[in-house]
Design a protein around this motif. Sequence first.
Motif, PDB file in Angstrom:
ATOM      1  N   GLY A 188       0.736  -1.206  -0.053  1.00 18.63           N
ATOM      2  CA  GLY A 188      -0.021   0.012  -0.105  1.00 18.63           C
ATOM      3  C   GLY A 188       0.847   1.338  -0.065  1.00 18.63           C
ATOM      4  O   GLY A 188       0.320   2.402  -0.231  1.00 18.63           O
ATOM      5  N   LYS A 189       2.200   1.129   0.285  1.00 12.95           N
ATOM      6  CA  LYS A 189       3.136   2.346   0.235  1.00 12.95           C
ATOM      7  C   LYS A 189       3.745   2.486  -1.179  1.00 12.95           C
ATOM      8  O   LYS A 189       3.471   1.437  -1.906  1.00 12.95           O
ATOM      9  CB  LYS A 189       4.030   2.023   1.137  1.00 12.95           C
ATOM     10  CG  LYS A 189       3.671   2.165   2.637  1.00 12.95           C
ATOM     11  CD  LYS A 189       3.426   3.687   3.061  1.00 12.95           C
ATOM     12  CE  LYS A 189       2.611   3.340   4.744  1.00 12.95           C
ATOM     13  NZ  LYS A 189       2.183   4.725   5.015  1.00 12.95           N
ATOM     14  N   ASP A 190       4.434   3.658  -1.452  1.00 11.44           N
ATOM     15  CA  ASP A 190       4.967   3.554  -2.997  1.00 11.44           C
ATOM     16  C   ASP A 190       6.121   2.887  -3.042  1.00 11.44           C
ATOM     17  O   ASP A 190       6.561   2.443  -4.103  1.00 11.44           O
ATOM     18  CB  ASP A 190       5.071   4.971  -3.437  1.00 11.44           C
ATOM     19  CG  ASP A 190       5.597   6.202  -2.335  1.00 11.44           C
ATOM     20  OD1 ASP A 190       6.570   5.469  -1.641  1.00 11.44           O
ATOM     21  OD2 ASP A 190       5.519   7.062  -2.434  1.00 11.44           O
ATOM     22  N   ASN A 191       6.846   2.529  -1.990  1.00  9.45           N
ATOM     23  CA  ASN A 191       8.153   1.789  -1.906  1.00  9.45           C
ATOM     24  C   ASN A 191       9.208   2.326  -2.863  1.00  9.45           C
ATOM     25  O   ASN A 191       9.823   1.331  -3.479  1.00  9.45           O
ATOM     26  CB  ASN A 191       7.842   0.328  -2.128  1.00  9.45           C
ATOM     27  CG  ASN A 191       6.676  -0.289  -1.068  1.00  9.45           C
ATOM     28  OD1 ASN A 191       7.183  -0.138   0.241  1.00  9.45           O
ATOM     29  ND2 ASN A 191       5.594  -0.561  -1.469  1.00  9.45           N
ATOM     30  N   TRP A 192       9.374   3.522  -3.236  1.00 10.92           N
ATOM     31  CA  TRP A 192      10.300   3.781  -4.180  1.00 10.92           C
ATOM     32  C   TRP A 192      11.681   3.360  -4.030  1.00 10.92           C
ATOM     33  O   TRP A 192      12.600   3.308  -5.054  1.00 10.92           O
ATOM     34  CB  TRP A 192      10.018   5.527  -4.448  1.00 10.92           C
ATOM     35  CG  TRP A 192       8.929   5.647  -5.452  1.00 10.92           C
ATOM     36  CD1 TRP A 192       7.870   6.499  -4.924  1.00 10.92           C
ATOM     37  CD2 TRP A 192       8.641   5.138  -6.675  1.00 10.92           C
ATOM     38  NE1 TRP A 192       6.909   6.360  -5.940  1.00 10.92           N
ATOM     39  CE2 TRP A 192       7.290   5.692  -6.877  1.00 10.92           C
ATOM     40  CE3 TRP A 192       9.273   4.333  -7.578  1.00 10.92           C
ATOM     41  CZ2 TRP A 192       6.629   5.438  -8.030  1.00 10.92           C
ATOM     42  CZ3 TRP A 192       8.629   4.200  -8.596  1.00 10.92           C
ATOM     43  CH2 TRP A 192       7.344   4.697  -8.790  1.00 10.92           C
ATOM     44  N   GLN A 193      12.019   3.722  -2.736  1.00 21.70           N
ATOM     45  CA  GLN A 193      13.529   3.462  -2.494  1.00 21.70           C
ATOM     46  C   GLN A 193      13.901   1.839  -2.780  1.00 21.70           C
ATOM     47  O   GLN A 193      15.088   1.757  -3.473  1.00 21.70           O
ATOM     48  CB  GLN A 193      13.682   3.475  -1.113  1.00 21.70           C
ATOM     49  CG  GLN A 193      15.307   4.030  -0.609  1.00 21.70           C
ATOM     50  CD  GLN A 193      15.756   3.769   0.774  1.00 21.70           C
ATOM     51  OE1 GLN A 193      14.978   3.722   1.618  1.00 21.70           O
ATOM     52  NE2 GLN A 193      16.947   3.608   0.961  1.00 21.70           N
TER      53      GLN A 193
END
Length: 219
Positions: A188-193
Amino acid sequence: MDYNMNNLIPFIPPSEYDRVAEQFLEEYCPEALKRPMAVPIENIAADMGLKVQYVCLSEEADIYGATIFTDGALEIYDPEDGLYDTKVFKRKTVLIDPEAVKKTNVGCKHNTLAHECVHWYKHRLYYKMQKFTAPRMARFCKCSVNQLPYATEDENIMEGQAIGIAPRILMPKATFIEAASQYDIVYGKDNWQAIYGLADLFDVSKQSVMIRLEECNLL
Ligand SMILES: [Zn+2]
């Protein structure tokens, strides 16, 4: 590996894609099954005897790749003259259209090259055995951004196999999950890292990483 004996298309259900990708790597790059790494797909293609040429394949840039299975002629597009032209190619030539690659949803040259390697690895018997009425022309597969309206059912089956297996070669399941576990990926988070880090480590596009994370139930 089972083949459909009528047409020599390998029978590979989607549940087998990871296993086929692992068999491919066992043969061409076993190291990639032991630790997370960028699979050297250019070197692998060269080891398979494939020669890559970057050319424009269509006016609309909707065909991003082609693998040539028999010596002969093939129509390519000349953007300078705005005309299609017939050119002779040798078997084992892979043609990639860099402009069209950008339009695919996993837009990166490595994925395209892995995709064409799958066609050679699994589909060359099919093309070799095809009855052919125009001997001057090469036998080849064309890979398009969207499904081609004139593609046959056989071609759609093989295209589906190459689309499914190519990213699994570049991001083999076990080492991909191992690498992904280094990041705190939260549903549900964008987890870009994590996505940037994994794209960098495996040298693939971020879209490709996102799809793979989902396939491995990590996103
Ligand atoms: Zn294809």
